[in-house]
Design an enzyme around this catalytic site. Structure first.
Site, mmCIF file in Angstrom:
data_model
loop_
_atom_site.group_PDB
_atom_site.id
_atom_site.type_symbol
_atom_site.label_atom_id
_atom_site.label_comp_id
_atom_site.label_asym_id
_atom_site.label_seq_id
_atom_site.Cartn_x
_atom_site.Cartn_y
_atom_site.Cartn_z
ATOM 1 N N LEU A 7 1.030 -1.098 0.095
ATOM 2 C CA LEU A 7 -0.033 0.041 0.210
ATOM 3 C C LEU A 7 1.045 1.124 0.053
ATOM 4 C CD1 LEU A 7 -1.631 -1.579 2.774
ATOM 5 C CD2 LEU A 7 -3.293 -0.688 0.830
ATOM 6 N N CYS A 8 0.312 2.264 -0.886
ATOM 7 C CA CYS A 8 1.118 3.290 -0.632
ATOM 8 C C CYS A 8 0.153 4.497 -1.070
ATOM 9 C CB CYS A 8 2.282 3.472 -1.570
ATOM 10 S SG CYS A 8 1.930 3.586 -3.420
ATOM 11 N N SER A 9 0.910 5.590 -1.108
ATOM 12 C CA SER A 9 0.003 7.039 -1.429
ATOM 13 C C SER A 9 -1.152 6.828 -2.321
ATOM 14 C CB SER A 9 0.631 8.207 -1.614
ATOM 15 O OG SER A 9 1.731 8.404 -0.558
ATOM 16 N N GLY A 11 -0.830 3.982 -5.018
ATOM 17 C CA GLY A 11 -0.523 2.531 -5.525
ATOM 18 C C GLY A 11 0.593 2.543 -6.946
#
Length: 101
Positions: A7-9, A11
């Site tokens: 997961l990130c800000s 994707g």
């Protein structure tokens, strides 16, 4: 099959890490489904993956996600900043697999 979700800000920044991790899994003969999505997709993927890794840039959300994941017996951890920055897919894969047990 091991299922790992990054997961990130949004994707996007984890896409290259996913590619490196999949390459490492293939070399090691490990069957794995590894994907990356934006953090807003966490809840809807909670029951679909074995472990969740957060990009270093969103580590401030760990406690919140960890609480939700613990309710279903899953783990959430932050990817090591150096491994992430150097795109060490093999190290991050090993880390994730260690969390799954």
């Amino acid at each position: 099959m091991k299922k790992i979700l990054l997961l990130c800000s949004n994707g996007m920044s984890t896409s290259l890490m996913v590619k490196k991790m999949l390459e490492a899994a293939e070399k090691k003969g490990i069957e794995a489904e590894i994907k990356a999505v934006g953090l807003e997709m966490f809840k809807e993927n909670l029951d679909k993956y074995d472990v969740f890794l957060l990009g270093p840039q969103i580590k401030y959300r760990k406690a919140e996600f960890e609480k939700m994941a613990a309710e279903v017996g899953k783990k959430v951890e932050v990817i090591n900043t150096i491994d992430y920055g150097m795109m060490k897919g093999d190290k991050v894969l090993d880390f994730a697999l260690g969390l799954i047990g």
